[in-house]
Motif scaffolding. Structure first.
Motif, PDB file in Angstrom:
ATOM      1  N   UNK A   7       8.614   9.906  14.964  1.00 32.38           N
ATOM      2  CA  UNK A   7       8.380   9.521  13.573  1.00 32.38           C
ATOM      3  C   UNK A   7       7.588   8.216  13.555  1.00 32.38           C
ATOM      4  N   UNK A   8       6.449   8.233  12.884  1.00 35.47           N
ATOM      5  CA  UNK A   8       5.647   7.017  12.734  1.00 35.47           C
ATOM      6  C   UNK A   8       5.631   6.626  11.260  1.00 35.47           C
ATOM      7  N   UNK A  67       0.864  -1.177   0.000  1.00 35.88           N
ATOM      8  CA  UNK A  67       0.000   0.000   0.000  1.00 35.88           C
ATOM      9  C   UNK A  67       0.900   1.225   0.000  1.00 35.88           C
ATOM     10  N   UNK A  68       0.318   2.395  -0.125  1.00 37.28           N
ATOM     11  CA  UNK A  68       1.112   3.630  -0.125  1.00 37.28           C
ATOM     12  C   UNK A  68       1.755   3.833   1.247  1.00 37.28           C
ATOM     13  N   UNK A  69       3.058   3.986   1.256  1.00 39.29           N
ATOM     14  CA  UNK A  69       3.804   4.128   2.500  1.00 39.29           C
ATOM     15  C   UNK A  69       3.428   5.416   3.245  1.00 39.29           C
ATOM     16  N   UNK A  70       3.206   5.258   4.557  1.00 38.16           N
ATOM     17  CA  UNK A  70       2.843   6.391   5.412  1.00 38.16           C
ATOM     18  C   UNK A  70       4.052   6.787   6.259  1.00 38.16           C
ATOM     19  N   UNK A  71       4.393   8.060   6.252  1.00 33.20           N
ATOM     20  CA  UNK A  71       5.444   8.598   7.108  1.00 33.20           C
ATOM     21  C   UNK A  71       4.920   9.885   7.723  1.00 33.20           C
ATOM     22  N   UNK A  72       4.995   9.990   9.054  1.00 29.43           N
ATOM     23  CA  UNK A  72       4.449  11.163   9.736  1.00 29.43           C
ATOM     24  C   UNK A  72       5.411  11.645  10.819  1.00 29.43           C
ATOM     25  N   UNK A 111       3.390  -3.261   8.459  1.00 27.75           N
ATOM     26  CA  UNK A 111       4.149  -3.006   9.684  1.00 27.75           C
ATOM     27  C   UNK A 111       4.106  -1.515  10.042  1.00 27.75           C
ATOM     28  N   UNK A 112       3.952  -1.232  11.322  1.00 29.11           N
ATOM     29  CA  UNK A 112       4.038   0.145  11.808  1.00 29.11           C
ATOM     30  C   UNK A 112       5.195   0.236  12.792  1.00 29.11           C
ATOM     31  N   UNK A 113       6.054   1.229  12.623  1.00 30.35           N
ATOM     32  CA  UNK A 113       7.191   1.413  13.510  1.00 30.35           C
ATOM     33  C   UNK A 113       7.289   2.887  13.924  1.00 30.35           C
ATOM     34  N   UNK A 124      -0.004  11.742  14.844  1.00 27.73           N
ATOM     35  CA  UNK A 124      -1.278  11.453  15.483  1.00 27.73           C
ATOM     36  C   UNK A 124      -2.373  11.097  14.488  1.00 27.73           C
ATOM     37  N   UNK A 125      -2.071  11.236  13.206  1.00 32.86           N
ATOM     38  CA  UNK A 125      -3.049  10.900  12.167  1.00 32.86           C
ATOM     39  C   UNK A 125      -2.742   9.494  11.645  1.00 32.86           C
ATOM     40  N   UNK A 126      -3.636   8.532  11.863  1.00 29.85           N
ATOM     41  CA  UNK A 126      -3.356   7.138  11.490  1.00 29.85           C
ATOM     42  C   UNK A 126      -2.999   6.931  10.015  1.00 29.85           C
ATOM     43  N   UNK A 127      -3.635   7.695   9.120  1.00 28.08           N
ATOM     44  CA  UNK A 127      -3.387   7.500   7.693  1.00 28.08           C
ATOM     45  C   UNK A 127      -2.913   8.799   7.039  1.00 28.08           C
TER      46      UNK A 127
END
Length: 281
Positions: A212-213, A184-189, A227-229, A195-198
């Motif tokens: 950094x999430x 899926x599209x990689x999420x980096x925050x 995976x979430x790190x 604090x925003x899940x997506x």
């Protein structure tokens, strides 16, 4: 993978309920019954009959590749020209032609054709819940590739890089370690965005003491990891450590509680109970 064996399982279901065929339109189900090791199947739909005969409905543009990846299947080509063959009119005509003579048809989606009685059926989803040994190997490999990317990312995280640059690096690491693509599209925050899940990666720059999430996953032979790190830049605050520890213990509690045939809501509760104990519930 023994794809014809999967057709036989569907054929058994068809006979059990007294139907004539099974129409498959859900893209992931189509791929499961045609060529599960590719990221996106080229078939538009697929029909399995009582005798385990399978017919793929495919556009003229994709017909040659479809035959190459699975020569055991029959194919019905829709449309005369590439580019127009995926229209709903052509697809309906193709399905009608393949189902000629069938009165009752099971389906994983919604379909209406005059003279044919369609019944929504979820049996294919139940079959897919039980993974074959080869499927498990592919999932484990996808997870291992994702884990390597998570480890390799540590050296890249430094003040000044943007969320978009980190997302690009994660994707590069997964591909370099053997991924077929991303699940899926990689999420980096960074910082507040974590604090925003997506959250969708932006040009926001990383600052010292940011959290950094990253949420990402590799695809390997058509099977995916997720995976979430979380990473700390510099020395984390006391609260950051407490939140991190709460999540870590919550995950461990969920894993420990998991048993065969256990409702997933019970595992969820085991995780949430730990978070509540920390005062974050």
């Amino acid at each position: 993978m023994n794809i014809p064996a999967r057709w036989k399982l569907i054929a058994k279901r068809i006979r059990e309920v007294g139907a004539d065929a099974y129409l498959v339109k859900n893209p992931s189900n189509v791929r499961y019954l045609h060529c599960p090791t590719i990221p996106q199947d080229m078939l538009t739909a697929l029909v399995v009959f009582r005798n385990a005969r399978a017919v793929g409905i495919v556009s003229a543009l994709e017909s040659h590749r479809a035959r190459d990846v699975n020569p055991d299947m029959e194919y019905h080509v829709i449309g005369n020209l590439p580019g127009v063959s995926t229209s709903s009119k052509n697809l309906k005509q193709g399905i009608k032609a393949v189902l000629e003579g069938a009165d009752t048809v099971l389906t994983d989606s919604v379909e209406r054709i005059r003279g044919v009685k369609f019944k929504k059926d979820s049996h294919l989803d139940k079959i897919r819940q039980s993974k074959e040994a080869e499927e498990i190997r592919y999932i484990k490999r996808a997870c291992a590739i994702t884990d390597k990317a998570a480890e390799g990312l540590v050296e890249f995280l430094r003040p000044g890089v943007t969320e978009m640059e980190v997302a690009e690096e994660i994707d590069r690491l997964m591909m370099a370690n053997g991924a077929q693509g991303t699940a899926f599209s990689t999420i980096v925050a960074f910082g507040k965005n974590s604090g925003y899940p997506h959250h969708y990666p932006t040009k926001k720059k990383l600052r010292a003491r940011d959290v950094v999430v990253c949420d990402f996953g590799a695809m390997y032979n058509g099977y995916c990891a997720d995976m979430t790190r979380s990473y700390f830049i510099g020395t984390p605050t006391r609260k950051m450590k407490d939140v991190y520890e709460a999540v870590r213990e919550s995950q461990a509690a969920g894993i420990k509680s998991a048993k065969l045939d256990m409702p997933t809501k019970a595992i969820d509760k085991a995780c949430r109970d730990v978070i509540k104990e920390y005062g974050f519930g």
